[in-house]
Scaffold this motif. Structure first.
Motif, PDB file in Angstrom:
ATOM      1  N   GLU A  85      -6.586 -14.500   6.529  1.00 25.66           N
ATOM      2  CA  GLU A  85      -6.259 -13.728   7.731  1.00 25.66           C
ATOM      3  C   GLU A  85      -5.324 -12.569   7.434  1.00 25.66           C
ATOM      4  O   GLU A  85      -5.445 -11.497   8.018  1.00 25.66           O
ATOM      5  N   CYS A 130      -7.218  -9.555   6.381  1.00 29.14           N
ATOM      6  CA  CYS A 130      -7.867  -8.926   7.539  1.00 29.14           C
ATOM      7  C   CYS A 130      -6.868  -8.098   8.335  1.00 29.14           C
ATOM      8  O   CYS A 130      -7.186  -6.993   8.791  1.00 29.14           O
ATOM      9  N   GLU A 131      -5.652  -8.608   8.484  1.00 25.69           N
ATOM     10  CA  GLU A 131      -4.632  -7.875   9.228  1.00 25.69           C
ATOM     11  C   GLU A 131      -4.253  -6.576   8.522  1.00 25.69           C
ATOM     12  O   GLU A 131      -4.116  -5.530   9.164  1.00 25.69           O
ATOM     13  N   ASP A 171      -7.081  -4.172   8.966  1.00 25.39           N
ATOM     14  CA  ASP A 171      -7.078  -3.638  10.332  1.00 25.39           C
ATOM     15  C   ASP A 171      -6.011  -2.567  10.492  1.00 25.39           C
ATOM     16  O   ASP A 171      -6.251  -1.505  11.078  1.00 25.39           O
ATOM     17  N   ASN A 172      -4.823  -2.835   9.974  1.00 26.48           N
ATOM     18  CA  ASN A 172      -3.742  -1.846  10.063  1.00 26.48           C
ATOM     19  C   ASN A 172      -4.111  -0.573   9.317  1.00 26.48           C
ATOM     20  O   ASN A 172      -3.860   0.535   9.794  1.00 26.48           O
TER      21      ASN A 172
END
Length: 106
Positions: A60, A63-64, A67-68
């Motif tokens: 995760e 993924c964060e 995304d950022n």
């Protein structure tokens, strides 16, 4: 994949595993460790194409970071899916209307 890219991939995976262990309580949380590992992960992921990181999206934290990075680059969250562009266009239209209305009121 050349050796340098393979080593970088292993490094990213190790950082993601360490951060995941801190977040899930498998390792005792230490704020300094977390910040250092998170910063190292952001720097390690810089410049790596998303298609090369598909295997690591099981973590995760990766993924964060992606995304950022996507938000910083184009103002869209990739995890929002196909609706992200439509939502962004709607938001931009709304902001333009609000700005136009505030200028007219002044």
């Amino acid at each position: 994949m050349n050796e340098l890219a393979h080593n970088r991939h292993l490094f990213i995976e190790d950082l993601a595993r360490r951060l995941n262990a801190l977040e899930t309580g498998q390792r005792r949380m230490n704020a300094l460790d977390y910040r250092v590992h998170a910063r190292m992960l952001r720097h390690a992921l810089a410049g790596v194409p998303v298609k090369h990181l598909q295997v690591l999206t099981a973590y995760e934290v990766v993924c964060e970071v992606l995304d950022n990075r996507g938000f910083d680059e184009c103002g869209l969250l990739h995890s929002a899916g196909a609706q992200a562009r439509a939502l962004r266009d709607t938001t931009d239209t709304l902001l333009r209307r609000l700005q136009r209305g505030s200028r007219e009121a002044a």
